[in-house]
Design an enzyme around this catalytic site. Structure first.
Site, PDB file in Angstrom:
ATOM      1  N   HIS A   1      73.628  73.384  89.775  1.00 60.58           N
ATOM      2  CA  HIS A   1      73.547  71.969  89.376  1.00 60.58           C
ATOM      3  C   HIS A   1      72.820  71.118  90.403  1.00 60.58           C
ATOM      4  CE1 HIS A   1      77.128  70.699  91.825  1.00 60.58           C
ATOM      5  NE2 HIS A   1      77.631  71.872  91.495  1.00 60.58           N
TER       6      HIS A   1
ATOM      7  N   ASP B   1      73.116  67.765  90.860  1.00 65.00           N
ATOM      8  CA  ASP B   1      73.855  66.626  91.440  1.00 65.00           C
ATOM      9  C   ASP B   1      74.799  67.082  92.548  1.00 65.00           C
ATOM     10  OD1 ASP B   1      75.372  67.941  89.376  1.00 65.00           O
ATOM     11  OD2 ASP B   1      76.828  66.312  89.454  1.00 65.00           O
TER      12      ASP B   1
ATOM     13  N   ASP C   1      77.094  72.302  97.951  1.00 65.99           N
ATOM     14  CA  ASP C   1      77.566  72.347  96.567  1.00 65.99           C
ATOM     15  C   ASP C   1      76.744  71.308  95.800  1.00 65.99           C
ATOM     16  OD1 ASP C   1      78.891  72.193  94.164  1.00 65.99           O
ATOM     17  OD2 ASP C   1      80.701  71.273  94.977  1.00 65.99           O
TER      18      ASP C   1
ATOM     19  N   GLU D   1      77.211  67.796  86.912  1.00 68.10           N
ATOM     20  CA  GLU D   1      78.281  68.802  86.898  1.00 68.10           C
ATOM     21  C   GLU D   1      79.578  68.226  87.453  1.00 68.10           C
ATOM     22  OE1 GLU D   1      80.809  72.073  88.613  1.00 68.10           O
ATOM     23  OE2 GLU D   1      79.882  70.405  89.646  1.00 68.10           O
ATOM     24  N   GLU D   2      79.428  67.396  88.471  1.00 71.84           N
ATOM     25  CA  GLU D   2      80.601  66.923  89.219  1.00 71.84           C
ATOM     26  C   GLU D   2      81.385  65.837  88.480  1.00 71.84           C
ATOM     27  OE1 GLU D   2      81.517  68.541  91.656  1.00 71.84           O
ATOM     28  OE2 GLU D   2      79.841  69.342  92.809  1.00 71.84           O
TER      29      GLU D   2
ATOM     30  N   ASP E   1      77.100  78.775  91.963  1.00 72.98           N
ATOM     31  CA  ASP E   1      77.930  77.632  92.368  1.00 72.98           C
ATOM     32  C   ASP E   1      79.300  78.090  92.845  1.00 72.98           C
ATOM     33  OD1 ASP E   1      78.609  74.981  92.773  1.00 72.98           O
ATOM     34  OD2 ASP E   1      79.121  74.606  90.677  1.00 72.98           O
TER      35      ASP E   1
ATOM     36  N   HIS F   1      83.133  68.292  98.469  1.00 73.34           N
ATOM     37  CA  HIS F   1      83.489  66.966  97.944  1.00 73.34           C
ATOM     38  C   HIS F   1      84.098  66.074  99.017  1.00 73.34           C
ATOM     39  CE1 HIS F   1      83.908  68.844  93.630  1.00 73.34           C
ATOM     40  NE2 HIS F   1      82.828  69.246  94.274  1.00 73.34           N
TER      41      HIS F   1
HETATM   42 ZN   LIG Z   1      79.315  72.722  92.382  1.00 77.52          ZN
END
Ligand SMILES: [Zn+2]
Length: 491
Positions: free
Chosen positions: A80, A82, A119, A149-150, A173, A461
């Site tokens: 992904h 983003d 990520d 995706e997030e 991922d 994150h």
């Molecule tokens: Zn991810």
């Protein structure tokens, strides 16, 4: 490309790190991927690859096979575009504006004050580096780069399945070195909604707030088997037990902040006859002692407190109060079945994530998960029965199906062989009790043989996000050898 002054100087694979660093200078928060899409678009033009984009803004780039591998099956590589843009408030850096300052800390690469975006920058950089390297052999490739995706796998949900023509999909991922992931959970949201009547509080009553806090919480899928307390359920239990000795009426009942997390906080306001206040406090304290004992290992700081409160609303009737507390007791939470394929992996679970009082209505929001799509209807039926028995209704929203492990997958067999040859030990083959894009893509493109792997990424994150540099090289070697082997077989 990485420069000599870069903290990445000297790292291998050189071309991969160059692309990775370039991505750290491009803002790519979820739903605002245009700059990185433009970056990829210019790159495909330079290389003469065909790029297609669907209405959901996902990209697919077609890369021809290397000489001699034209007859191999098409492989879709997926990641992904983003990233989660978290930062320390005091930091001058901001990932949301493309200001990520790379920091090397021994074998780890991290970012100063922000998320790193490994990520899933690792996936995008790996795809770009791989197809540029003319020394590597591979069959026809599709590079599937999804957006958003997030934020609930939005891009994958909007994917035009006509864009995916590969028979094998490799998701890049994963965040655990040494593991091949071959399954994940699908999910369904439900809301139990109960309308119940209220009635004036009458004279000589006091309003008392019962508050639950101090539980450890955690991810409502990955953490569901840890046995931790759910604050909404704890609150319901304490009130139900108190109601066996002291009459009271509920004014409000709420808790939890996210369907995706085990609730750590919950609170209720109760209307109690003034003469019963001491008895009510005693009853809740007695119940609290037993509940804390139940969670003494998992939630040593669990607290259940009673304080004075203001109650502006009329309480629910005594009958309604009993019915609402029954509903909270009936809605299940926790693991429901374990995987038959993997040790210690939950196959099916449900988590009561949020309770909300709005006017006369109580809503109980759950997220149920399973890698086995045939298992979820029974869970939903349980929630439906609970709603009906409590005089309410159930709303159901199926998000996506599960990715059910296929241990006889041909792609997995090749990946295991290649892994063992490279690293002299077998990989750990596993699945996760959470949602991955593969679940969504697999439910749209039928018959895909799917696999996921990646380097070691920790604390994603969060501003502590870091990627292990040596595991990136291992990830790269596995990816390269896997694509070589898959295309060599078919020659
Ligand atoms: Zn991810």
């Amino acid at each position: 490309m990485a420069t000599e002054t870069s903290v990445l100087a000297g790292l291998e694979p050189h071309v991969f790190w160059g692309h990775f660093e370039a991505l750290t200078r491009i803002a790519r928060p979820s739903r605002h991927e245009e700059p990185v899409i433009e970056h990829v678009r210019r790159w495909t033009e330079r290389h003469g690859f065909e790029l297609r984009q669907d209405a959901g803004r996902n990209l697919v780039i077609h890369v021809p096979a290397t000489p001699g591998r034209e007859g191999a099956p098409t492989i879709t590589l997926q990641g992904h575009l983003d990233m989660v843009c978290e930062r320390d408030p005091s930091s001058p850096n901001d990932a949301a504006e493309g200001r990520i300052a790379l920091v090397r800390d021994g074998d780890w690469l991290t970012a100063d004050g922000t998320t790193l975006g490994a990520d899933d920058g690792v996936a995008i950089a790996a795809m770009m580096a791989l197809v540029e390297d003319e020394s590597l052999a591979h069959g026809p490739l599709e590079l599937l780069m999804t957006v958003a995706e997030e934020v609930g796998l939005e891009g994958a949900n909007d994917l035009d399945p006509g864009l995916v023509g590969g028979s094998i999909l490799v998701n890049l991922d994963s965040e655990e070195d040494g593991k091949l992931t071959v399954g994940c959970a699908g999910s369904t949201d439900t809301w139990v909604r109960i309308e119940a009547s209220r009635d004036a509080a009458g004279d000589e009553v006091v309003a008392l707030a019962v508050t639950v806090s101090g539980g450890q919480g955690g991810h409502s899928g990955m953490g569901i088997a840890l046995g931790r307390s759910n604050a909404v359920k704890v609150l319901g239990r304490a009130l139900r037990e108190a109601s066996e000795t002291v009459p009271f009426r509920l004014v409000s009942f709420s808790g939890g902040k996210s369907r995706n997390a085990i609730p750590r906080d919950a609170g209720a306001v109760c209307s109690v006859a003034a003469g019963d206040e001491d008895a009510f406090r005693t009853a809740v304290a007695a119940s609290a002692a037993t509940i804390r004992d139940a969670f003494t290992t998992t939630d040593p700081s669990l607290s259940i407190a009673v304080d004075s409160a203001d109650a502006s609303d009329a309480p629910w009737t005594a009958e309604a109060t009993a019915r609402l507390l029954d509903a909270v007791a009936l809605v299940p939470t926790g693991p429901l079945a374990m995987s038959q394929d993997f040790d210690d992996l939950v196959e099916t679970s449900t988590s009561l994530g949020e309770a909300l009082t709005e006017g006369d209505r109580l809503t109980l929001h759950s997220l149920s998960r399973s890698s086995n799509d045939s298992a979820l209807p029974e869970v939903i039926a349980t929630l439906d029965a609970a709603a009906r028995l409590a005089g309410g209704q159930l709303e159901v929203k199926v998000n996506y199906g599960g990715w059910r492990p296929k241990l006889d997958s041909p792609a997995l067999a090749v990946a295991k062989t290649v892994y063992e040859r490279l690293f002299d030990e077998p990989p750990i083959v596993t699945a996760v009790h959470a949602g991955l894009e593969t679940a969504v893509i697999g439910s749209k493109v039928h018959g895909l043989d799917m696999l996921s792997f990646g380097p070691q990424i920790e604390f994603p994150h969060s501003p502590d996000e870091r990627v292990s540099i040596p595991t990136v090289e291992r990830f790269w070697k596995l990816l390269v050898a896997f694509l070589d082997e898959l295309s060599a077989e078919a020659r």
